[in-house]
Enzyme design. Structure first.
Site, mmCIF file in Angstrom:
data_model
loop_
_atom_site.group_PDB
_atom_site.id
_atom_site.type_symbol
_atom_site.label_atom_id
_atom_site.label_comp_id
_atom_site.label_asym_id
_atom_site.label_seq_id
_atom_site.Cartn_x
_atom_site.Cartn_y
_atom_site.Cartn_z
ATOM 1 N N LYS A 145 0.863 -1.141 0.063
ATOM 2 C CA LYS A 145 -0.084 0.106 0.083
ATOM 3 C C LYS A 145 0.882 1.335 -0.002
ATOM 4 C CE LYS A 145 -4.423 -1.558 1.550
ATOM 5 N NZ LYS A 145 -5.368 -1.384 2.481
ATOM 6 N N LYS B 188 -3.802 -11.443 -7.388
ATOM 7 C CA LYS B 188 -5.172 -11.357 -6.592
ATOM 8 C C LYS B 188 -5.941 -10.647 -7.033
ATOM 9 C CE LYS B 188 -5.822 -9.126 -2.688
ATOM 10 N NZ LYS B 188 -5.891 -8.267 -1.310
ATOM 11 N N LYS C 77 -10.078 -5.268 -5.758
ATOM 12 C CA LYS C 77 -11.080 -4.182 -6.026
ATOM 13 C C LYS C 77 -10.570 -2.979 -6.577
ATOM 14 C CE LYS C 77 -11.893 -4.021 -1.036
ATOM 15 N NZ LYS C 77 -12.820 -4.286 0.090
#
Ligand code: TYM
Length: 334
Positions: A115, A197, A200
């Site tokens: 992140k 993965k 979203k």
């Protein structure tokens, strides 16, 4: 334990559109576990603000997510479905646990590294201490089990470490939780890059199936899913695209991998992809219809929000008072 039942906690972030990964990796297991445990399912909006959010949009998404939990089949009379921000115990316990967590441990968290690399303009302290808040969520309810997808396992490990460290100093204060990972669906991969993965935040719209995608969109995305030129519907690492589609198919139909492989023996990829798409539509359609119905019932959802926040607050405070006493905070005078 609450009323003789073991406790389950889990949550999802109200950020972006939920994907089939969130559903198959987490929500689906929540449904199967909900009778056996005393369950707390939170919309973890405190976690969401580690990344900058548009306020009106965050509020809308949080409400949609809470409604979706119910639409998916969780009964809010039996399961405590609530907003994390409505229960101040999460933040209070997170602060306390921050003082029992080492910088070195947090530095090793792969999700933080990912992140931080993605949001270079906003590497805030909250993003760094995110796993401590997650530990607080879980420990606040003395949770025995935490159903999550594989990507959250490292956060479960640090939660266990923090709980054991605290217990080592103060005695048996926290239940040390176990992760619950489904047999299939624990890591749904991108339809465009099956080594990544399904997420979203993926920029390629064909990479993820969104829970609110209509049937035509679902089928179209599966038709475009990346596979290989082996022309064999086999479950093996050398064919990550097919393996992922088999995982999705099996999780949606509750069939075993062996059964599915047998079913599609000698069949072409086109036919297989269509069958996977149809299996997904069969799972999503009733959830979407129920979501649309519930969204219109403002009074009912408001009632759930109010009642469940009170219930969560009650159990959160029980743990918090115990922790405060152990660490030496002065008693409250009533
Ligand atoms: P979040 O919101 O990213 O994801 C919610 C749940 O969905 C699972 N998941 C997947 N499972 C399989 N395949 C995928 N492609 C996939 N993508 C997501 C996640 O593993 C998760 O179970 N930090 C958490 C939220 C959280 C939490 C908690 C969870 C906060 N506090 C306490 C459990 C307990 C998160 O960001 O999940």
């Amino acid at each position: 334990m609450i009323d003789g039942k073991k406790v389950l906690f889990s949550g999802m972030q109200a950020t972006g559109n939920l994907t089939l990964g969130n559903y198959l990796g987490a929500l689906k297991n929540w449904l199967t576990l909900s009778d056996e445990y005393e369950c707390f399912y939170s919309v973890v909006d405190l976690h969401s603000i580690t990344v900058r959010q548009e306020p009106a949009e965050l509020r809308k998404r949080a409400r949609n997510l809470l409604t979706l939990y119910i639409a998916a089949g969780l009964d809010p009379k039996k399961n405590c479905i609530y907003y994390q921000s409505h229960v101040s115990g999460h933040s209070q316990l997170a602060w306390i646990l921050n003082c029992f967590t080492y910088m070195g441990e947090l530095n090793r968290m792969t999700q933080f590294k990912d992140k931080a690399a993605k949001h270079t303009d906003n590497i805030n302290a909250g993003l760094f201490t995110y796993p401590v808040l997650m530990a607080a969520d879980i420990l606040l309810f003395q949770s025995d089990v935490v159903p999550v997808g594989k990507d959250q396992l490292q956060h479960l490990e640090i939660t266990r470490d923090i709980a054991q460290r605290f217990n080592g100093i103060y005695g048996e204060v926290f239940t040390v939780p176990e992760p619950y990972i489904g047999k299939t669906g624990a890591k749904i991969m991108s339809l465009q890059d099956p080594l990544k993965k399904m997420s979203k935040s993926d920029e390629n719209p064909n990479a993820s199936i969104l829970l609110m995608d209509d049937p035509d969109t679902v089928i179209r995305k599966f038709k475009r899913a990346v596979t290989d030129s082996d022309a064999c519907i086999c479950y093996r690492d050398e064919q990550p695209g097919i393996k992922n589609l088999l995982d999705i198919y099996c999780t949606c139909t509750n069939k075993s991998t062996a059964e599915a492989v047998k079913e599609f023996e000698g069949k072409g990829y086109g036919e297989f992809k269509l069958a996977v798409g149809e299996a997904v539509v069969a799972v999503l359609k009733p959830v979407q219809e129920e979501f649309s119905r519930l969204s219109k019932d403002k009074a009912y959802i408001d009632g759930v929000i109010k009642e469940n926040a009170q219930k969560a607050d009650y159990y959160a405070n029980k743990t918090l008072r115990k922790v405060e006493k152990k660490i030496g905070f002065p008693e409250r005078i009533r």
